[in-house]
Write an enzyme that holds these catalytic residues in place. Structure first.
Site, PDB file in Angstrom:
ATOM      1  N   CYS A  10      45.999  -6.367  22.845  1.00  9.23           N
ATOM      2  CA  CYS A  10      45.954  -7.514  21.953  1.00  9.23           C
ATOM      3  C   CYS A  10      44.796  -8.420  22.390  1.00  9.23           C
ATOM      4  O   CYS A  10      44.144  -8.160  23.388  1.00  9.23           O
ATOM      5  CB  CYS A  10      47.277  -8.270  21.961  1.00  9.23           C
ATOM      6  N   CYS A  13      44.885  -9.929  25.883  1.00  5.92           N
ATOM      7  CA  CYS A  13      44.630  -9.018  27.006  1.00  5.92           C
ATOM      8  C   CYS A  13      43.142  -8.966  27.307  1.00  5.92           C
ATOM      9  O   CYS A  13      42.732  -8.954  28.465  1.00  5.92           O
ATOM     10  CB  CYS A  13      45.145  -7.625  26.676  1.00  5.92           C
TER      11      CYS A  13
END
Lengths: 78, 345
Positions: A10, A13
Protein backbone atom coordinates in the site's frame (compact mmCIF):
# COMPACT_ATOMS: atom_id res chain seq x y z
CA UNK A 1 21.96 -4.70 10.22
CA UNK A 2 18.81 -6.18 8.71
CA UNK A 3 15.88 -3.81 8.25
CA UNK A 4 12.60 -5.11 6.87
CA UNK A 5 9.49 -3.21 5.83
CA UNK A 6 6.38 -5.37 6.13
CA UNK A 7 3.38 -4.47 4.02
CA UNK A 8 1.28 -5.72 1.12
CA UNK A 9 2.28 -2.81 -1.10
CA UNK A 10 0.00 0.00 0.00
CA UNK A 11 1.01 3.64 -0.21
CA UNK A 12 2.07 3.86 3.42
CA UNK A 13 4.44 0.90 3.00
CA UNK A 14 6.33 2.77 0.29
CA UNK A 15 6.50 5.86 2.49
CA UNK A 16 7.92 3.78 5.34
CA UNK A 17 10.56 2.17 3.08
CA UNK A 18 11.63 5.63 1.89
CA UNK A 19 11.85 6.91 5.46
CA UNK A 20 13.91 3.89 6.54
CA UNK A 21 16.28 4.42 3.61
CA UNK A 22 16.71 8.06 4.57
CA UNK A 23 17.37 7.19 8.21
CA UNK A 24 20.05 4.68 7.19
CA UNK A 25 21.69 7.22 4.88
CA UNK A 26 21.69 9.93 7.53
CA UNK A 27 23.25 7.62 10.09
CA UNK A 28 25.70 6.40 7.46
CA UNK A 29 25.49 2.82 8.67
CA UNK A 30 25.69 -0.44 6.80
CA UNK A 31 22.17 -1.82 6.61
CA UNK A 32 20.16 -4.00 4.31
CA UNK A 33 16.60 -2.81 3.67
CA UNK A 34 14.17 -5.35 2.22
CA UNK A 35 10.46 -5.23 1.58
CA UNK A 36 8.31 -8.14 2.69
CA UNK A 37 4.95 -8.37 0.97
CA UNK A 38 4.12 -12.02 1.53
CA UNK A 39 1.14 -12.18 3.87
CA UNK A 40 2.19 -15.40 5.57
CA UNK A 41 5.64 -14.01 6.32
CA UNK A 42 4.15 -10.76 7.61
CA UNK A 43 1.90 -12.71 9.94
CA UNK A 44 4.83 -14.76 11.19
CA UNK A 45 6.06 -11.56 12.86
CA UNK A 46 2.74 -11.24 14.66
CA UNK A 47 1.96 -8.03 12.82
CA UNK A 48 -1.73 -7.32 12.21
CA UNK A 49 -1.62 -3.74 11.06
CA UNK A 50 0.66 -2.76 8.24
CA UNK A 51 3.04 -1.18 7.50
CA UNK A 52 5.47 -2.47 10.08
CA UNK A 53 9.18 -2.01 10.60
CA UNK A 54 11.41 -4.89 11.64
CA UNK A 55 15.00 -4.35 12.78
CA UNK A 56 17.15 -7.44 13.27
CA UNK A 57 14.03 -9.65 13.31
CA UNK A 58 12.34 -7.56 16.01
CA UNK A 59 9.14 -5.60 15.29
CA UNK A 60 9.70 -2.00 16.39
CA UNK A 61 6.63 -0.33 14.93
CA UNK A 62 3.39 -1.52 13.37
CA UNK A 63 0.33 0.19 11.95
CA UNK A 64 1.87 3.59 11.34
CA UNK A 65 4.67 5.37 9.54
CA UNK A 66 7.23 6.67 12.04
CA UNK A 67 9.25 9.80 11.26
CA UNK A 68 12.84 9.56 10.03
CA UNK A 69 14.15 10.69 13.43
CA UNK A 70 12.06 8.04 15.20
CA UNK A 71 13.47 5.38 12.89
CA UNK A 72 17.00 6.64 13.65
CA UNK A 73 16.28 6.16 17.34
CA UNK A 74 15.05 2.61 16.72
CA UNK A 75 18.20 1.83 14.77
CA UNK A 76 20.45 3.25 17.46
CA UNK A 77 18.64 1.33 20.18
CA UNK A 78 18.74 -1.92 18.24
CA UNK B 1 17.32 14.95 28.26
CA UNK B 2 14.14 13.89 30.00
CA UNK B 3 13.61 17.42 31.25
CA UNK B 4 13.82 18.91 27.77
CA UNK B 5 11.22 16.43 26.54
CA UNK B 6 8.92 17.44 29.36
CA UNK B 7 9.32 21.11 28.50
CA UNK B 8 8.45 20.60 24.83
CA UNK B 9 5.49 18.51 25.88
CA UNK B 10 4.32 21.26 28.21
CA UNK B 11 4.66 23.75 25.37
CA UNK B 12 2.53 21.52 23.18
CA UNK B 13 -0.09 21.22 25.89
CA UNK B 14 -0.15 25.00 26.37
CA UNK B 15 -0.46 25.52 22.62
CA UNK B 16 -3.34 23.07 22.46
CA UNK B 17 -5.19 24.92 25.21
CA UNK B 18 -4.55 28.32 23.61
CA UNK B 19 -5.90 27.04 20.31
CA UNK B 20 -9.23 25.96 21.80
CA UNK B 21 -10.71 29.49 22.24
CA UNK B 22 -9.42 30.48 18.80
CA UNK B 23 -11.12 27.39 17.40
CA UNK B 24 -14.37 28.28 19.14
CA UNK B 25 -14.37 31.91 17.98
CA UNK B 26 -13.80 30.84 14.38
CA UNK B 27 -16.44 28.13 14.52
CA UNK B 28 -19.08 30.34 16.12
CA UNK B 29 -18.59 33.09 13.55
CA UNK B 30 -18.37 31.07 10.34
CA UNK B 31 -21.78 32.21 9.07
CA UNK B 32 -20.87 35.86 9.70
CA UNK B 33 -17.50 35.42 8.03
CA UNK B 34 -18.95 33.83 4.90
CA UNK B 35 -21.75 36.45 4.74
CA UNK B 36 -19.17 39.21 5.18
CA UNK B 37 -17.02 37.81 2.38
CA UNK B 38 -19.90 37.34 -0.05
CA UNK B 39 -21.93 40.48 0.69
CA UNK B 40 -19.29 43.03 1.66
CA UNK B 41 -15.94 41.98 0.21
CA UNK B 42 -17.10 40.45 -3.07
CA UNK B 43 -20.23 42.67 -3.18
CA UNK B 44 -22.26 39.88 -4.75
CA UNK B 45 -25.98 40.10 -5.25
CA UNK B 46 -27.93 38.07 -2.70
CA UNK B 47 -29.94 35.04 -3.80
CA UNK B 48 -28.32 34.38 -7.17
CA UNK B 49 -27.17 30.86 -8.08
CA UNK B 50 -23.51 31.81 -7.95
CA UNK B 51 -23.56 33.78 -4.70
CA UNK B 52 -25.50 31.07 -2.84
CA UNK B 53 -23.17 28.37 -4.19
CA UNK B 54 -20.13 30.32 -3.00
CA UNK B 55 -21.74 31.16 0.33
CA UNK B 56 -22.43 27.46 0.96
CA UNK B 57 -18.87 26.50 -0.02
CA UNK B 58 -17.14 29.18 2.08
CA UNK B 59 -19.28 28.23 5.07
CA UNK B 60 -19.16 24.43 4.84
CA UNK B 61 -15.49 23.73 4.03
CA UNK B 62 -14.00 25.43 7.11
CA UNK B 63 -16.88 24.17 9.27
CA UNK B 64 -16.26 20.53 8.42
CA UNK B 65 -12.48 20.94 8.64
CA UNK B 66 -12.69 22.62 12.05
CA UNK B 67 -14.94 19.88 13.39
CA UNK B 68 -12.66 17.21 11.95
CA UNK B 69 -9.51 18.64 13.50
CA UNK B 70 -11.02 18.85 16.98
CA UNK B 71 -12.73 15.47 17.02
CA UNK B 72 -9.95 13.54 15.28
CA UNK B 73 -7.58 14.94 17.88
CA UNK B 74 -9.82 13.57 20.65
CA UNK B 75 -10.36 10.27 18.87
CA UNK B 76 -6.62 9.98 18.22
CA UNK B 77 -6.00 10.14 21.97
CA UNK B 78 -8.74 7.59 22.70
CA UNK B 79 -7.43 5.31 19.95
CA UNK B 80 -3.94 5.31 21.42
CA UNK B 81 -5.39 3.07 24.15
CA UNK B 82 -6.49 0.49 21.56
CA UNK B 83 -4.59 -1.67 19.09
CA UNK B 84 -5.54 -4.54 16.78
CA UNK B 85 -3.46 -6.88 18.96
CA UNK B 86 -5.34 -5.93 22.14
CA UNK B 87 -8.67 -6.15 20.35
CA UNK B 88 -7.80 -9.61 19.09
CA UNK B 89 -6.91 -10.76 22.58
CA UNK B 90 -10.16 -9.33 23.92
CA UNK B 91 -12.19 -11.18 21.28
CA UNK B 92 -10.41 -14.54 21.28
CA UNK B 93 -12.70 -17.33 22.44
CA UNK B 94 -15.68 -15.01 22.98
CA UNK B 95 -19.09 -16.55 22.56
CA UNK B 96 -21.17 -15.41 19.63
CA UNK B 97 -23.60 -12.54 20.02
CA UNK B 98 -21.89 -10.93 23.02
CA UNK B 99 -18.72 -11.35 21.01
CA UNK B 100 -20.41 -9.79 17.98
CA UNK B 101 -21.49 -6.75 20.00
CA UNK B 102 -18.04 -6.33 21.48
CA UNK B 103 -16.43 -6.75 18.05
CA UNK B 104 -18.63 -4.09 16.46
CA UNK B 105 -17.84 -1.61 19.26
CA UNK B 106 -14.13 -2.36 19.10
CA UNK B 107 -14.33 -2.00 15.31
CA UNK B 108 -15.26 1.64 15.84
CA UNK B 109 -12.47 2.31 18.35
CA UNK B 110 -9.56 0.25 17.03
CA UNK B 111 -7.29 2.04 14.56
CA UNK B 112 -7.94 0.33 11.25
CA UNK B 113 -7.00 0.86 7.64
CA UNK B 114 -8.71 -1.19 4.94
CA UNK B 115 -5.28 -1.97 3.48
CA UNK B 116 -4.53 -4.10 6.54
CA UNK B 117 -7.85 -5.98 6.41
CA UNK B 118 -6.07 -9.20 5.39
CA UNK B 119 -3.40 -9.42 8.12
CA UNK B 120 -6.06 -8.44 10.61
CA UNK B 121 -8.41 -11.16 9.36
CA UNK B 122 -5.62 -13.75 9.50
CA UNK B 123 -4.54 -12.64 12.96
CA UNK B 124 -8.09 -12.85 14.29
CA UNK B 125 -8.81 -16.28 12.82
CA UNK B 126 -5.50 -17.65 14.05
CA UNK B 127 -6.16 -16.41 17.58
CA UNK B 128 -9.46 -18.30 17.63
CA UNK B 129 -11.81 -15.36 17.18
CA UNK B 130 -14.99 -16.89 15.68
CA UNK B 131 -15.60 -16.09 12.00
CA UNK B 132 -18.87 -14.26 12.65
CA UNK B 133 -17.27 -12.13 15.36
CA UNK B 134 -14.41 -11.28 13.00
CA UNK B 135 -16.97 -10.14 10.42
CA UNK B 136 -18.76 -7.92 12.93
CA UNK B 137 -15.43 -6.16 13.38
CA UNK B 138 -14.69 -5.94 9.66
CA UNK B 139 -18.13 -4.52 8.88
CA UNK B 140 -18.18 -1.94 11.68
CA UNK B 141 -14.61 -0.71 11.25
CA UNK B 142 -14.92 1.12 7.92
CA UNK B 143 -18.62 1.97 8.12
CA UNK B 144 -18.97 3.48 11.58
CA UNK B 145 -16.21 5.92 12.36
CA UNK B 146 -15.51 9.35 13.71
CA UNK B 147 -15.27 10.93 10.28
CA UNK B 148 -18.75 9.76 9.32
CA UNK B 149 -20.08 10.86 12.70
CA UNK B 150 -18.62 14.37 12.50
CA UNK B 151 -19.60 15.01 8.92
CA UNK B 152 -23.14 13.74 9.42
CA UNK B 153 -23.45 15.78 12.60
CA UNK B 154 -22.11 18.90 10.93
CA UNK B 155 -24.14 18.67 7.74
CA UNK B 156 -27.36 16.90 8.78
CA UNK B 157 -27.64 17.42 12.51
CA UNK B 158 -26.64 15.16 15.37
CA UNK B 159 -29.86 13.14 15.34
CA UNK B 160 -29.03 11.73 11.89
CA UNK B 161 -25.43 11.12 12.96
CA UNK B 162 -26.56 9.05 15.94
CA UNK B 163 -29.13 7.14 13.87
CA UNK B 164 -26.44 6.29 11.33
CA UNK B 165 -24.02 5.14 14.02
CA UNK B 166 -26.55 2.98 15.85
CA UNK B 167 -27.98 1.35 12.74
CA UNK B 168 -24.47 0.78 11.37
CA UNK B 169 -23.53 -1.00 14.60
CA UNK B 170 -26.74 -3.05 14.50
CA UNK B 171 -25.99 -4.20 10.95
CA UNK B 172 -22.45 -5.16 11.95
CA UNK B 173 -23.68 -7.15 14.98
CA UNK B 174 -26.46 -9.01 13.18
CA UNK B 175 -24.64 -9.62 9.91
CA UNK B 176 -21.70 -11.06 11.86
CA UNK B 177 -24.04 -13.11 14.03
CA UNK B 178 -25.78 -14.54 10.97
CA UNK B 179 -22.48 -15.41 9.29
CA UNK B 180 -21.53 -17.21 12.51
CA UNK B 181 -24.81 -19.12 12.70
CA UNK B 182 -24.59 -20.21 9.05
CA UNK B 183 -21.26 -21.94 9.80
CA UNK B 184 -19.46 -20.73 6.70
CA UNK B 185 -15.96 -21.59 7.95
CA UNK B 186 -15.52 -24.07 5.10
CA UNK B 187 -15.54 -21.17 2.65
CA UNK B 188 -12.43 -19.62 4.13
CA UNK B 189 -9.37 -20.39 1.95
CA UNK B 190 -7.63 -23.42 3.41
CA UNK B 191 -4.21 -21.80 3.80
CA UNK B 192 -5.64 -19.29 6.25
CA UNK B 193 -5.84 -21.93 8.96
CA UNK B 194 -2.25 -22.94 8.46
CA UNK B 195 -0.84 -19.50 9.14
CA UNK B 196 1.14 -19.30 12.32
CA UNK B 197 1.48 -15.86 13.79
CA UNK B 198 4.38 -14.87 15.95
CA UNK B 199 4.10 -12.75 19.05
CA UNK B 200 4.69 -9.12 18.23
CA UNK B 201 7.36 -7.65 20.42
CA UNK B 202 6.30 -4.01 20.34
CA UNK B 203 5.88 -2.32 23.67
CA UNK B 204 4.00 0.68 22.37
CA UNK B 205 1.41 0.33 25.09
CA UNK B 206 3.51 2.07 27.72
CA UNK B 207 2.75 5.70 26.94
CA UNK B 208 2.34 8.67 29.18
CA UNK B 209 -0.40 11.18 28.58
CA UNK B 210 1.68 13.86 26.87
CA UNK B 211 2.87 11.19 24.46
CA UNK B 212 -0.78 10.42 23.73
CA UNK B 213 -1.38 14.11 22.98
CA UNK B 214 1.40 13.88 20.43
CA UNK B 215 -0.31 10.80 18.98
CA UNK B 216 -3.53 12.84 18.76
CA UNK B 217 -1.74 15.63 16.88
CA UNK B 218 -0.08 13.11 14.55
CA UNK B 219 -3.44 11.51 13.84
CA UNK B 220 -4.92 14.90 12.93
CA UNK B 221 -2.01 15.59 10.60
CA UNK B 222 -2.29 12.18 8.97
CA UNK B 223 -6.07 11.95 8.53
CA UNK B 224 -6.81 15.58 7.68
CA UNK B 225 -3.83 15.56 5.32
CA UNK B 226 -5.33 12.56 3.58
CA UNK B 227 -8.97 13.59 3.32
CA UNK B 228 -9.08 17.39 3.06
CA UNK B 229 -9.11 17.23 -0.72
CA UNK B 230 -12.07 14.81 -0.72
CA UNK B 231 -13.93 17.22 1.50
CA UNK B 232 -13.20 20.23 -0.69
CA UNK B 233 -14.29 18.35 -3.82
CA UNK B 234 -17.32 16.82 -2.12
CA UNK B 235 -18.46 20.17 -0.72
CA UNK B 236 -17.79 21.86 -4.08
CA UNK B 237 -20.11 19.39 -5.84
CA UNK B 238 -22.57 19.80 -3.01
CA UNK B 239 -22.36 23.60 -3.21
CA UNK B 240 -22.91 23.63 -6.95
CA UNK B 241 -25.97 21.42 -6.56
CA UNK B 242 -27.15 23.58 -3.66
CA UNK B 243 -27.05 26.68 -5.84
CA UNK B 244 -28.09 25.35 -9.24
CA UNK B 245 -30.21 22.20 -8.89
CA UNK B 246 -33.90 23.00 -8.37
CA UNK B 247 -35.62 21.98 -5.12
CA UNK B 248 -37.28 18.56 -5.16
CA UNK B 249 -35.26 17.56 -8.21
CA UNK B 250 -34.34 14.26 -6.55
CA UNK B 251 -37.79 13.64 -5.11
CA UNK B 252 -39.02 11.49 -8.00
CA UNK B 253 -35.91 9.33 -8.15
CA UNK B 254 -34.87 9.08 -4.51
CA UNK B 255 -37.98 10.22 -2.67
CA UNK B 256 -40.06 8.24 -0.23
CA UNK B 257 -42.78 7.36 -2.67
CA UNK B 258 -40.34 5.51 -4.93
CA UNK B 259 -39.96 2.20 -3.03
CA UNK B 260 -37.40 0.84 -5.50
CA UNK B 261 -35.09 3.77 -4.71
CA UNK B 262 -33.61 1.95 -1.67
CA UNK B 263 -32.44 -1.24 -3.42
CA UNK B 264 -31.40 0.77 -6.47
CA UNK B 265 -29.20 3.13 -4.48
CA UNK B 266 -27.58 0.17 -2.69
CA UNK B 267 -26.78 -1.47 -6.02
CA UNK B 268 -25.34 1.76 -7.36
CA UNK B 269 -23.37 2.21 -4.15
CA UNK B 270 -21.56 -1.17 -4.08
CA UNK B 271 -19.15 -0.58 -6.99
CA UNK B 272 -18.62 3.01 -5.89
CA UNK B 273 -15.73 3.44 -3.56
CA UNK B 274 -15.31 6.47 -1.40
CA UNK B 275 -14.67 7.21 2.22
CA UNK B 276 -17.17 8.99 4.44
CA UNK B 277 -15.47 12.34 3.85
CA UNK B 278 -16.08 12.31 0.12
CA UNK B 279 -19.61 10.94 0.00
CA UNK B 280 -21.35 12.74 2.86
CA UNK B 281 -21.34 16.30 1.40
CA UNK B 282 -22.88 14.88 -1.77
CA UNK B 283 -25.51 12.95 0.17
CA UNK B 284 -26.39 16.07 2.16
CA UNK B 285 -27.33 17.78 -1.07
CA UNK B 286 -29.33 14.76 -2.28
CA UNK B 287 -31.44 15.13 0.86
CA UNK B 288 -31.78 18.88 0.44
CA UNK B 289 -33.09 18.30 -3.07
CA UNK B 290 -35.79 15.90 -2.01
CA UNK B 291 -34.15 12.49 -1.56
CA UNK B 292 -35.54 10.76 1.52
CA UNK B 293 -33.43 10.09 4.60
CA UNK B 294 -33.74 6.29 4.41
CA UNK B 295 -32.70 6.12 0.78
CA UNK B 296 -29.77 8.48 1.38
CA UNK B 297 -28.57 6.55 4.44
CA UNK B 298 -28.76 3.31 2.46
CA UNK B 299 -26.78 4.82 -0.40
CA UNK B 300 -24.13 6.14 1.97
CA UNK B 301 -23.77 2.87 3.88
CA UNK B 302 -23.49 0.93 0.66
CA UNK B 303 -20.76 3.20 -0.71
CA UNK B 304 -18.75 3.20 2.51
CA UNK B 305 -19.45 -0.27 3.88
CA UNK B 306 -19.43 -2.39 0.73
CA UNK B 307 -16.85 -1.73 -1.89
CA UNK B 308 -15.53 -3.57 -4.87
CA UNK B 309 -11.82 -3.03 -4.02
CA UNK B 310 -12.42 -4.45 -0.53
CA UNK B 311 -14.20 -7.48 -1.98
CA UNK B 312 -11.26 -8.08 -4.33
CA UNK B 313 -8.85 -7.90 -1.39
CA UNK B 314 -10.97 -10.33 0.64
CA UNK B 315 -10.96 -12.79 -2.28
CA UNK B 316 -7.43 -13.73 -1.18
CA UNK B 317 -8.71 -15.23 2.07
CA UNK B 318 -12.36 -16.05 1.36
CA UNK B 319 -14.05 -18.27 -1.19
CA UNK B 320 -16.81 -16.86 -3.36
CA UNK B 321 -19.83 -18.26 -1.44
CA UNK B 322 -18.65 -16.55 1.76
CA UNK B 323 -17.99 -13.26 -0.04
CA UNK B 324 -21.46 -13.40 -1.57
CA UNK B 325 -22.99 -14.21 1.82
CA UNK B 326 -21.11 -11.27 3.37
CA UNK B 327 -22.21 -8.82 0.66
CA UNK B 328 -25.75 -10.21 0.60
CA UNK B 329 -26.28 -10.07 4.35
CA UNK B 330 -24.85 -6.59 4.74
CA UNK B 331 -26.87 -5.35 1.74
CA UNK B 332 -30.01 -6.87 3.27
CA UNK B 333 -29.27 -5.08 6.55
CA UNK B 334 -28.82 -1.78 4.74
CA UNK B 335 -32.05 -2.42 2.85
CA UNK B 336 -33.93 -2.80 6.15
CA UNK B 337 -32.42 0.43 7.48
CA UNK B 338 -33.42 2.27 4.30
CA UNK B 339 -37.02 1.01 4.38
CA UNK B 340 -37.46 1.58 8.10
CA UNK B 341 -36.29 5.19 7.91
CA UNK B 342 -38.37 5.95 4.85
CA UNK B 343 -41.32 4.53 6.77
CA UNK B 344 -40.69 6.50 9.99
CA UNK B 345 -39.90 9.89 8.46
Amino acid sequence: MEIKVLGPGCKKCGTLAEAAKKAVEELAIDANITKVDDMVKILSYGVMSTPALVINEKVVVSGKVPSVSEIKEFIQNA
Amino acid sequence: MIKSIQITNRKQLLLAFLLLPVWYLLYANLQNISDFLIDTVFQMQKGTHLSETLRFFIFEVPKVLLLLVLIIFGVGIIRSYFSPEKTRNALAGKSTFMGNILAALLGVLTPFCSCSAIPLFLGFVEAGVPLGVTFSFLIAAPMVNEIALIMLGGLFGWKTAIIYTLTGLLIAVFAGYLIGVLKLEKYVQAWVFEVKTGQAGTDETKMNFSHRIKVGLDTVKEIVGKIWLYIVIGVAIGAAAHGYVPEDYMAALMGKSAWYSVPLSILIGIPMYSNAAGIIPIVSVLIEKGASLGTSLAFMMSVIGLSLPEIIILKKVLKMPLILAFVGIVAAGILCVGFIFNFIY
